[in-house]
Design a protein around this motif. Structure first.
Motif, PDB file in Angstrom:
ATOM      1  N   CYS A 129      45.553 -10.748  -0.190  1.00 27.78           N
ATOM      2  CA  CYS A 129      44.273 -10.484  -0.023  1.00 27.78           C
ATOM      3  C   CYS A 129      43.332 -10.999  -1.079  1.00 27.78           C
ATOM      4  O   CYS A 129      43.352 -10.562  -2.095  1.00 27.78           O
ATOM      5  CB  CYS A 129      44.063  -8.741   0.298  1.00 27.78           C
TER       6      CYS A 129
ATOM      7  N   ARG B 156      48.027 -16.455   0.387  1.00 30.80           N
ATOM      8  CA  ARG B 156      47.212 -15.696   1.268  1.00 30.80           C
ATOM      9  C   ARG B 156      46.966 -14.253   0.989  1.00 30.80           C
ATOM     10  O   ARG B 156      46.329 -13.541   1.830  1.00 30.80           O
ATOM     11  CB  ARG B 156      47.469 -15.882   2.805  1.00 30.80           C
TER      12      ARG B 156
ATOM     13  N   HIS C  12      41.592 -24.606   1.663  1.00 36.24           N
ATOM     14  CA  HIS C  12      41.801 -23.288   1.336  1.00 36.24           C
ATOM     15  C   HIS C  12      41.980 -23.144  -0.185  1.00 36.24           C
ATOM     16  O   HIS C  12      41.328 -22.234  -0.694  1.00 36.24           O
ATOM     17  CB  HIS C  12      42.985 -22.726   2.289  1.00 36.24           C
TER      18      HIS C  12
ATOM     19  N   PRO D 158      50.902  -4.105   1.306  1.00 41.51           N
ATOM     20  CA  PRO D 158      49.707  -3.855   2.067  1.00 41.51           C
ATOM     21  C   PRO D 158      48.643  -4.872   1.984  1.00 41.51           C
ATOM     22  O   PRO D 158      47.863  -4.809   2.963  1.00 41.51           O
ATOM     23  CB  PRO D 158      49.087  -2.354   1.492  1.00 41.51           C
TER      24      PRO D 158
ATOM     25  N   ARG E  69      52.101 -15.424  11.600  1.00 40.93           N
ATOM     26  CA  ARG E  69      52.157 -16.823  11.227  1.00 40.93           C
ATOM     27  C   ARG E  69      52.678 -17.568  12.284  1.00 40.93           C
ATOM     28  O   ARG E  69      53.214 -16.881  13.319  1.00 40.93           O
ATOM     29  CB  ARG E  69      53.094 -16.940  10.039  1.00 40.93           C
TER      30      ARG E  69
ATOM     31  N   LYS F  16      48.535 -19.523   9.502  1.00 42.75           N
ATOM     32  CA  LYS F  16      48.000 -18.586  10.596  1.00 42.75           C
ATOM     33  C   LYS F  16      47.796 -19.439  11.728  1.00 42.75           C
ATOM     34  O   LYS F  16      47.536 -20.575  11.637  1.00 42.75           O
ATOM     35  CB  LYS F  16      46.749 -18.297   9.941  1.00 42.75           C
TER      36      LYS F  16
ATOM     37  N   ARG G 207      39.309 -20.982  -2.020  1.00 41.20           N
ATOM     38  CA  ARG G 207      39.803 -19.751  -2.531  1.00 41.20           C
ATOM     39  C   ARG G 207      39.608 -19.399  -4.141  1.00 41.20           C
ATOM     40  O   ARG G 207      39.284 -18.490  -4.560  1.00 41.20           O
ATOM     41  CB  ARG G 207      41.186 -19.351  -2.265  1.00 41.20           C
TER      42      ARG G 207
END
Ligand code: HEM
Length: 489
Positions: free
Chosen positions: A430, A428, A138, A422, A367, A115, A142
């Motif tokens: 959702c 990464r 991360h 979606p 990205r 990102k 996460r």
């Protein structure tokens, strides 16, 4: 094109995108022919315009219009073909239009792509937010955040959300007045999330936190200059207040003055574990804020679109209602929806998926290339921004038959890999995917299973300056309980 008729597809650009597809394909064919005959490795076409400025003003103008910022992408594709480049805010952007390109990026997240670092974003949500931390942190953060969002852990959330929703829908029906679905869903998702995360239910505190979260959210993509009155300034000041509130709650829990069964408690229970198995306070606080901001607007927008699409598609609404009634009819009167019931909402799940496909709550996933590389044969330079264009993929007629039709049954069949994204994919994906799904399922169950509704404003324009497509009208509806509708029939 006549706009505003209920049978029409909600958004103009969707239709135009489809109508333009043939033209886009012609441009693509001409380029493929050139590639084959000249044997040259082709550059991605597109206008970069002046240094730094590029096409920024056109982008801002699309964002400030009621057609929404995706109109900028639609037009460039029409001029350049499916792959194109542009320059926005001084950076070169590529819009990646197919599942194969999406797979390449998702599979190389954190390796070839990451990102983009935006200073205002890190300042607003915090450097320890999942959205900003480097790969090593991360993974750990996460993993530790994920458990409370697993399907099994969400049972308590389902029951609470169901109860709150039933009460509020009933009140709105009894009032008999029009209300905006968008506002209703924003409040519902916000209250439910604060309850699930920190057991906050007091109205005045909820209101304060919501105002502050909105200010933080507005500051995320602003110019990072601390001048009173600017969006950035307001966001940073709101962040300070939020951190203070979270710190106080954590303090009370640590001193044993308050114990709850919620997300925060599950994080604090790890206090005695080694550093790799727990989050420190700033990680907890930054991610509380991240979860609220990432979860509220997205889920509320999707809920609003489901109401609009079902209004425009009576057949789908009737099938959905029948399924919900078959579930409630075998339960005692007034019984809450259980997590197991959700597994039986099969058609409802397809409505959720079709809503997410059509509405593209997150239009594209950005990205930055960390080194020179290729995607689908196109050379990408280090520092270029590559945007996975989920909107184009979800409306591609090679992937979806009659893509402008709201047709939940299309999900009877499995979709081609990376053609339905979606919630993104890869490391990464959702984090709130389960929460978003159960929230929408409970909502559809109670709405279609308990009420009919009229849409009170047929305006199909989009909200200006919004990066999440939402109806400018807020989708006002009036509810009527099914029992009254049946009596009148
Ligand atoms: C319909 C609702 C939602 C949609 C469509 C959605 C969509 C997405 C997408 C596409 C991404 C990945 C973006 C990318 O790859 O750049 C993402 C990330 C994320 N979402 Fe959601 N989301 C929804 C609801 C939620 C909810 C309810 C929560 C939390 C409670 C949430 C929390 C997050 C977080 C924390 C991330 C960042 C994950 C990471 O970087 O590891 N989302 N979401």
């Amino acid at each position: 094109m006549v706009l505003g008729l209920p049978s029409e597809v909600a958004i103009v650009w969707r239709k135009e995108q489809q109508e333009n597809k043939r033209d886009v394909e012609c441009v693509d064919e001409r380029r493929a022919w050139k590639r084959a005959t000249t044997n040259n490795r082709e550059e991605i076409p597109g206008r970069l315009g002046l240094p730094f400025v590029g096409e920024t003003f056109s982008f801002l103008s699309a964002t400030n219009s009621t057609r929404g910022c995706y109109d900028f992408v639609r037009l460039r594709r029409l001029w350049n073909g499916r792959w194109f480049k542009t320059r926005l805010f001084g950076k070169i952007h590529i819009f990646v239009p197919n599942p194969e390109g999406a797979r390449t990026i998702f599979a190389n997240d954190f390796v070839l792509f990451n990102k983009g670092y935006v200073k205002s974003m890190a300042d607003a949500v915090g450097k320890k937010s999942l959205l900003c931390v480097p790969v090593e942190s991360h993974k750990r953060i996460r993993r530790l955040l994920s458990e409370p969002f697993s399907m099994t852990s969400l049972s308590a959330f389902v029951t609470k959300f169901d109860k709150l929703l039933c009460e509020r829908l009933q009140k709105l029906e009894e009032r008999g007045k029009s209300f905006k679905v968008l506002d209703f869903c924003m409040k519902m998702t916000f209250d439910a999330m604060c309850d699930m995360l920190m057991s906050i239910t007091e109205d005045s505190l909820l209101q304060q936190i919501e105002e502050d979260c909105n200010a933080v959210s507005d500051a995320m993509l602003s110019i990072p200059i601390m001048i009173p009155g600017t969006r950035y300034y307001k966001g940073i000041t709101a962040r300070k207040r939020l951190m203070e509130t979270f710190r106080e709650i954590i303090g009370r829990r640590r001193r044993g003055e308050e114990t709850r069964e919620d997300f925060l408690q599950s994080m604090l229970q790890r206090d005695s574990l080694p550093p790799s198995e727990k989050l420190d306070d700033s990680e907890i606080m930054d991610n509380l804020l991240t979860l609220i901001i990432a979860g509220q607007t997205t889920t509320a927008a999707a809920m609003m679109w489901s109401v609009k699409f079902l209004h425009d598609n009576r057949e789908a609404q009737d099938i959905l209602r029948e399924e919900q009634l078959s579930i409630t009819n075998i339960k005692p009167d007034g019984a809450s929806l259980s997590h197991e019931d959700l597994n039986n909402i099969r058609y409802g799940l397809k409505v959720v998926k079709e809503t997410l496909r059509m509405s593209n709550v997150l239009l594209w996933f950005p990205r930055v290339a960390l080194q020179d590389c290729t995607i689908e044969g196109y050379d990408i330079k280090k520092g270029w921004h590559v945007n996975i264009d989920a909107t184009y993929i979800h409306h591609d007629s090679d992937l979806y038959n009659d893509p402008l039709k709201f047709n939940p049954k299309r999900f009877d069949e499995h979709q081609k890999p990376y053609s339905f994204i979606p919630f993104g994919s890869g490391p990464r994906t959702c984090l709130g995917i389960n929460m978003a799904k159960v929230t929408m399922l409970v909502f559809l169950h109670r709405l279609a299973g308990g009420y009919t509704w009229t849409l009170d404003d047929l305006d199909t324009c989009l909200e200006k300056k919004a990066h999440i497509p939402r109806l400018r009208s807020g989708c006002p509806i009036t509810l009527k309980s099914l029992s009254k509708t049946m009596l009148e029939a």
